[in-house]
Scaffold this active site. Structure first.
Site, PDB file in Angstrom:
ATOM      1  N   GLU A 185       0.794  -1.215   0.000  1.00 33.69           N
ATOM      2  CA  GLU A 185       0.000   0.000   0.000  1.00 33.69           C
ATOM      3  C   GLU A 185       0.835   1.277   0.000  1.00 33.69           C
ATOM      4  O   GLU A 185       0.436   2.272  -0.610  1.00 33.69           O
ATOM      5  CB  GLU A 185      -0.942   0.010   1.225  1.00 33.69           C
ATOM      6  CG  GLU A 185      -2.025  -1.049   1.190  1.00 33.69           C
ATOM      7  CD  GLU A 185      -3.039  -0.824   0.063  1.00 33.69           C
ATOM      8  OE1 GLU A 185      -3.263   0.342  -0.310  1.00 33.69           O
ATOM      9  OE2 GLU A 185      -3.584  -1.817  -0.442  1.00 33.69           O
ATOM     10  N   SER A 191     -45.832 -35.658  35.353  1.00 34.73           N
ATOM     11  CA  SER A 191     -45.429 -36.189  36.663  1.00 34.73           C
ATOM     12  C   SER A 191     -44.200 -35.506  37.249  1.00 34.73           C
ATOM     13  O   SER A 191     -43.934 -35.636  38.450  1.00 34.73           O
ATOM     14  CB  SER A 191     -45.154 -37.693  36.546  1.00 34.73           C
ATOM     15  OG  SER A 191     -46.335 -38.381  36.196  1.00 34.73           O
TER      16      SER A 191
END
Length: 791
Positions: free
Chosen positions: A106, A479
């Site tokens: 860059e 239950s």
């Protein structure tokens, strides 16, 4: 007059020299003019534009958008929300190879120029004159200026502003500050901003751990994040990486040996399927909603880090247990047929795209992959996955779907060319035809001493169904609700040794005003038995007789102590059979009261929240067992209930759990009428866990699909992993409890002072009581060996 000494060439060269002189003068004048014009533009720009440039606050006080991140208690990332994925990393924490890779491609003169690289501009201009491959000359500083203050339009005005901003940035910040901002701000594809985030997204590792080869690949992304993306375009990404490595070698950033090693390194790119290393999508979404309620839109940009109470070990154990339990149920109930069909194009070059588009409608579910059948016969199925890989299934891999491979299979069940099927690999790596289950599941575990949730699985697959069954599913507990009725009875002068008649009884004046004649799950009755045995065997008639004795209204009031909603559990005798509505999280909270000695805790899942700098913004302050202000039942009640629930595991409906070989386990199975819901709620003193399975649209799961057969194996699988290495913890009786005739009693209600003969004549009771208590002990060991009790 002719001069014989005059050279004819000199005469002829004079006009040429004059022309050349005029050309040089003109060029000099033009150059001077250009310089003067340039200088004038610069002066005007500095005078008129520079003072009006935006302030540098965005850079000097750099606080980028940071996503919400959600972690386990052991700091494993399990969720991320926000438009931009970003990890802010200071320049001194960024690896040198990452910085050099970026500079090489860059801006290799970054530390020499003052914001604009004039040598670079000249070099790029000369290159562009002789090459069709255009080369730019924007510096990193200019890119920072563009990203923060400008658009990407190609105009002279924008370029002028970019140059001026670059100068101003260079006067305001140091080089390292500029580079730090660039490395954290730049977009790198896949919603990743900054190189630290990109390292996680593409390679699944911290930036500090990347290799030179990986750094070079990441450095290739800023120019074209889509074109150079290693996930979507690996070939282009590799080409770009190789060029960057060469540039680094040419610039002397790496040695020849380092270059060769990196050039030949095989890079493993992380795929989206394993984005997070823990399966906790329901947890992440649940936490996201909780955080949003507090922070609103700042939730996704402030960089909040949420640390939950979930642990990776517990969560993965729960996930695997639920997946296995659901898939096992699905296998027991046969192949339903393909999920859909598609017309495969006749044109060969159109097949791949058509299949890819069709399979997008059938997302994969972890290891359960969608596929389109290309060819099918009883001995072989050839299919293609969404990845384009072709799979051949033979032998045992066809067994489950064999009914769909016969010539007389129904049109909706037959596997043929164009069928959408599911494939999965077994432990040996062999492919099998499977199917996406229709049944749903929920699992939650927590610490009963402070309510910290350790695992939460809200359903089989979050991508398929986002409904969280742990917190949102109101189901009948069956239950598994009976222990709360038993607990209520202990404060009404009943005891585990109380004798109750297990026989059919008809009750009048119930919910519809008509007589109600309940029955046991197996329609078998034992006559007078102890209350302890009644819970072990999950006898419906015993629970109903108990609630009838203490009163349904009292029973409803008592269960609110455990956190149940009275409106969803009306005061009728059906309450004794769990005919109300609860959520799995409520059940885990309620069973914690038995596990911790009688204290109500409040479940919580967020431990603490920090900002992006690690500052703690909020911290959980849980209610804890041991604080008497949180006590909801007597310690004696909790202890006796613990012994009752331990017997359910030792020799009752939960006897399968004895495979864990732990005497400190307790719990209760639950199955509702017509096997619509299957539950198991149980605990060890440091961990409570609840498993539930059922269909979203309630329907019969099958006559043999009880809580014991369906939910309990999920619970066992989880506990087997999470309790490994945890010492056995047995409880001692609290003050006020006595042990006589083989059972426990309150001191003030010893044998002879308890309610002893519900539904039993007094003369029969005295004869029954003498032997029943010993029979319970015998039954524990007899039933323990089979482990096949219903419910």
């Amino acid at each position: 007059m002719f001069n014989k000494n005059q050279n004819p060439d000199q005469t002829s060269n004079s006009p040429r020299k004059k022309w050349l002189a005029r050309l040089l003068v003109s060029c000099a004048a033009l150059g001077t003019g250009v310089v003067l014009i340039g200088a004038l533009i610069v002066i005007l720009a500095m005078t008129l534009i520079y003072p009006k440039l935006p302030p540098m606050d965005q850079l000097t006080d750099y606080h980028p958008k940071m996503p919400l991140r959600i972690y386990t208690a052991d700091h494993v990332l399990m969720g991320e929300f926000g438009e931009e994925r970003r990890n802010l990393v200071r320049i001194n924490k960024i690896p040198d190879i990452m910085k050099k890779a970026v500079l090489a491609i860059e801006d290799d003169r970054f530390y020499q120029h003052s914001g604009v690289d004039y040598i670079g501009i000249l070099r790029a201009a000369l290159h562009n004159l002789v090459s069709n491959n255009r080369q730019g000359a924007s510096t990193i500083t200019q890119q920072v200026a563009r990203n923060f203050f400008l658009t990407s339009e190609q105009t002279f005005k924008r370029k002028l502003y970019e140059v001026l901003l670059a100068w101003k940035i260079e006067r305001t910040l140091t080089k390292d500050q500029i580079l730090e901002i660039y490395l954290n701000q730049i977009y790198l594809g896949q919603r990743a901003f900054g190189f630290a985030s990109a390292a996680q997204v593409y390679f699944g590792k911290p930036l500090q751990d990347i290799t030179l080869a990986e750094a070079a690949m990441l450095a290739g992304l800023p120019k074209a994040p889509s074109a150079n993306n290693p996930i979507t375009n690996p070939t282009r990404a590799k080409q770009r990486q190789q060029y960057i490595l060469l540039r680094m070698k040419q610039l002397g950033y790496v040695t020849d040996q380092e270059y060769e090693k990196a050039k030949n390194e095989e890079i493993k790119v992380k795929t989206s399927r394993n984005e997070f290393s823990v399966h906790a999508q329901y947890v992440a979404e649940m936490v996201r909603m909780m955080v949003y309620d507090q922070y609103k839109d700042e939730t996704y940009t402030r960089g909040l880090n949420v640390y939950t109470t979930i642990t990776q070990k517990d969560q993965e154990a729960a996930y695997q247990a639920v997946r296995r339990g659901v898939m096992d149920y699905d296998k027991r109930h046969g192949y339903r047929g393909p999920e859909g069909y598609m017309e495969i194009p006749a044109a060969r070059d159109a097949i791949a795209d058509a299949i890819e588009d069709e399979l997008a409608k059938y997302p994969d579910s972890d290891g359960i992959l969608s596929a389109v059948v290309l060819e099918a016969s009883p001995g072989r199925v050839r299919a293609v996955l969404s990845s384009g890989n072709e799979i051949s299934v033979t032998g045992n891999g066809l067994n489950f779907a064999a009914s769909g491979l016969t010539s007389n299979a129904g049109s909706n069940k037959q596997i043929r060319r164009g069928s959408i099927i599911r494939l999965a690999q077994d432990i040996q790596g062999n492919w099998n035809i499977v199917q996406m289950p229709q049944i749903e599941a929920a699992f939650v575990s927590l610490n009963p001493n402070d309510g910290a949730i350790k695992s939460l699985i809200g359903g089989f697959d979050f991508t398929q169904k986002k409904f969280n069954h742990v917190t949102q599913a109101w189901r009948q507990p069956g239950s598994s609700f009976k222990p709360f009725i038993y607990s209520a009875s202990l404060d009404k002068n009943l005891a585990p040794a109380s004798i109750i008649n297990d026989a059919p009884v008809s009750f009048s004046g119930q919910t519809n005003g008509q007589n109600w004649t309940p029955k046991n799950f197996d329609s078998k009755y034992e006559g007078p038995i102890t209350m302890r045995r009644g819970l072990m065997k999950s006898k419906n008639m015993i629970s109903i007789q108990i609630l009838n004795q203490i009163g349904a209204q009292y029973g409803q009031e008592f269960i609110t102590r455990f956190g149940f909603d009275p409106d969803k559990n009306p005061p009728y005798l059906t309450l004794a059979l769990g005919a109300g509505s609860v959520t799995p999280l409520q059940m885990a909270t309620a069973y914690s009261v038995f596990a911790n000695g009688g204290y109500k805790i409040r479940p919580y899942i967020i431990s603490h929240i920090t900002d992006s700098d690690g500052k703690i913004l909020s911290q959980a302050r849980p209610e804890k067992a041991g604080d008497e202000s949180n006590r909801v039942i007597d310690a004696r009640n909790a202890f006796i209930m613990d012994t009752l629930l331990k017997d359910v595991v030792r020799g009752g409906t939960a006897a399968r759990a004895n495979i864990l070989n732990r005497p400190d386990l307790a719990g209760k199975t639950g199955t509702t009428n017509d096997s619509i819901d299957a539950w198991f709620a149980g605990y060890q003193p440091s961990l409570v866990a609840v498993a539930w399975l059922g269909f979203d649209q309630p329907r019969n799961m099958g006559g043999r699909e009880t809580g014991s057969a369906l939910a309990l194996p999920v619970w066992i699988s989880y506990m087997q992993k999470t309790l490994s290495g945890i010492p056995v913890e047995m409880k001692s009786p609290p003050a006020g409890v006595i042990y006589e005739n083989g059972d426990y009693y309150y001191t003030e209600a010893p044998p002879g002072k308890i309610v002893t003969n519900i539904g039993v004549g007094q003369k029969d009771y005295e004869k029954i009581y003498e032997t029943e208590n010993n029979n319970v002990k015998d039954e524990i060991f007899a039933d323990r060996s089979s482990g096949m009790l219903p419910d």
